[in-house]
Design an enzyme around this catalytic site. Structure first.
Site, short mmCIF file in Angstrom:
data_model
loop_
_atom_site.label_atom_id
_atom_site.label_comp_id
_atom_site.label_asym_id
_atom_site.label_seq_id
_atom_site.Cartn_x
_atom_site.Cartn_y
_atom_site.Cartn_z
N CYS A 145 0.81 -1.23 0.00
CA CYS A 145 0.00 0.00 0.00
C CYS A 145 0.84 1.27 0.00
CB CYS A 145 -1.00 -0.01 1.16
SG CYS A 145 -0.28 -0.13 2.81
N ASP B 14 -7.36 5.87 -1.60
CA ASP B 14 -7.04 4.68 -0.82
C ASP B 14 -6.54 3.58 -1.75
OD1 ASP B 14 -6.93 2.52 0.88
OD2 ASP B 14 -8.94 2.80 1.71
N HIS C 114 -6.09 0.49 -1.05
CA HIS C 114 -6.48 -0.84 -0.57
C HIS C 114 -7.66 -1.44 -1.33
CE1 HIS C 114 -4.25 1.04 2.78
NE2 HIS C 114 -3.81 -0.18 2.99
#
Length: 401
Positions: free
Chosen positions: A80, A257, A259
């Site tokens: 990430c 993000d 993820h």
């Protein structure tokens, strides 16, 4: 930076007022809904959604060629921060090619739209998940460089500083058109940034702004950083969960993000991608996180296209410091200690009052605002000193955001 904007930061009005002001990579939006007006779908006006949607969004991918010396065909669960770093680098490349005012239609045959589409695709291709030479910042290359720089095995989590070093190493290895400069002590050494001659540079400032959470004394600088025209965003996140920050609204940061796990995009011959092919590299839904929830370790990115832009960045940061904002970066005229050239001696007439051990001082005065078709000149003395030739006051050069 406008003095009234700095005053707003200093007296806390950004944290206390209703969050009608939104900043996105140096651009201000007033999103207050006037009496009698209907709110926007999704909570933001179309121009904010369009601007946010042009950010290149790098996320977890799967089903790509295995990373060398491993069986990993996905970075889900460990990549990430590398993806947040890719996103930051991608915004710097967009600033490099487009600035902040751009857009194109995928279906248009107009020359300018075709040119922008080709440039956009060329940027995205640098982050595709393979070993093709044009994939300069692929997850495969980043993981391999991480093994070399950080001694980390494939599949280990990377921190912000390690990610910054990886981006610098890959840019250097590829002789990239955009240089990457990194610092962990908060000092930007101008003689190193301007080595030989200046080229467009992404400055990455890695910093620890607290212990478990960000110390509130740094909130104003985080906000001010995202107001700067040089801002390429911030790679940081929640504890153990990396995010990319592009702006703020009140006391919350807007973020992308990484993820989300998606299949890797297959490289197409002649870069003939459709809008659908690259749809997963954009996001039109801004999400927010409170400053109080941030992990204190982060990397701030600043893209300087020209020498004037670098000097302007220095002026703005110093102006913030002068007005009491707790800044995380300073500028030094010389070389970093480990890069200093002790054999060099100052040229006649150069001010070396702040130089140590014969370290060369870099004399950098603020350039006068260039007129159309002209630019601020720079020169290098016979001893290697960089001199920015200019003559104007700070007030004349530091323009409003």
């Amino acid at each position: 930076m406008a003095l009234d904007s700095i005053a707003s930061l200093l007296d806390g009005r950004f944290l206390q007022q209703p969050p009608k002001d939104l900043w996105l990579l140096g651009r201000h939006y007033d999103i207050e809904v006037q009496p009698g007006e209907q709110g926007w779908a999704g909570g933001y006006p179309p121009d904010v959604i369009d601007d946010f949607g042009r950010l290149i969004w790098c996320t977890y991918r799967s089903q790509y060629p295995a990373i060398a010396q491993s069986d990993f065909t996905t970075d889900a669960g460990w990549g990430c921060m590398l993806r947040a770093g890719q996103t930051l680098m991608a915004q710097a490349l967009q600033l490099h090619h487009f600035g902040r005012d751009w857009g194109f239609s995928w279906d248009s045959a107009l020359d300018e739209h075709v040119r922008r589409r080709q440039l956009y695709v060329g940027i995205v291709e640098q982050f595709l998940d393979d070993y093709t030479p044009s994939s300069t910042f692929s997850i495969q290359r980043m993981a391999a460089m991480g093994r070399q720089f950080e001694g980390k095995d494939i599949g280990e989590w990377f921190g912000p500083y390690g990610t910054a070093r990886i981006l610098r190493g890959l840019a250097h290895q590829a002789s990239h058109e955009v240089s990457v400069y990194t610092t962990t002590d908060g000092v930007v050494y101008l003689a190193d940034v301007c080595e030989a001659e200046f080229k467009p540079t992404l400055i990455l400032v890695a910093s620890m702004l607290g212990i478990d959470r960000v110390n509130p004394v740094y909130y104003p600088f985080i906000q001010a950083s995202l107001m700067l025209p040089q801002s390429a965003g911030i790679a940081g996140g929640r504890p153990s969960s990396a995010l990319y920050f592009a702006g703020f609204q009140g006391d919350e940061l807007l973020y992308l993000d990484p993820h989300y796990t998606r299949p890797a995009v297959a490289r197409r011959e002649n870069s003939s991608y459709s809008q659908a092919d690259l749809a997963t590299y954009s996001c039109a839904n801004p999400r927010r996180i409170a400053l109080s929830r941030l992990d204190p370790c982060m990397v701030f990115g600043y893209y300087c296209a020209t020498l004037e832009s670098l000097v302007d960045l220095r002026s703005r940061v110093e102006l913030l410091a002068d007005d009491g904002v707790k800044v995380i970066m300073t500028f030094d005229s010389g070389h970093a200690p480990e890069m200093a050239l002790p054999s060099e001696t100052p040229a006649s007439g150069v001010d070396t009052a702040n130089a140590e051990d014969g370290q060369q001082a870099l004399v950098a005065r603020l350039p006068e605002t260039p007129s159309s078709g002209t630019s601020t000149s720079s020169s290098r003395s016979t001893s290697g000193e960089i001199v920015l030739e200019a003559d104007c006051s700070e007030e004349e050069w530091v323009t409003e955001l």
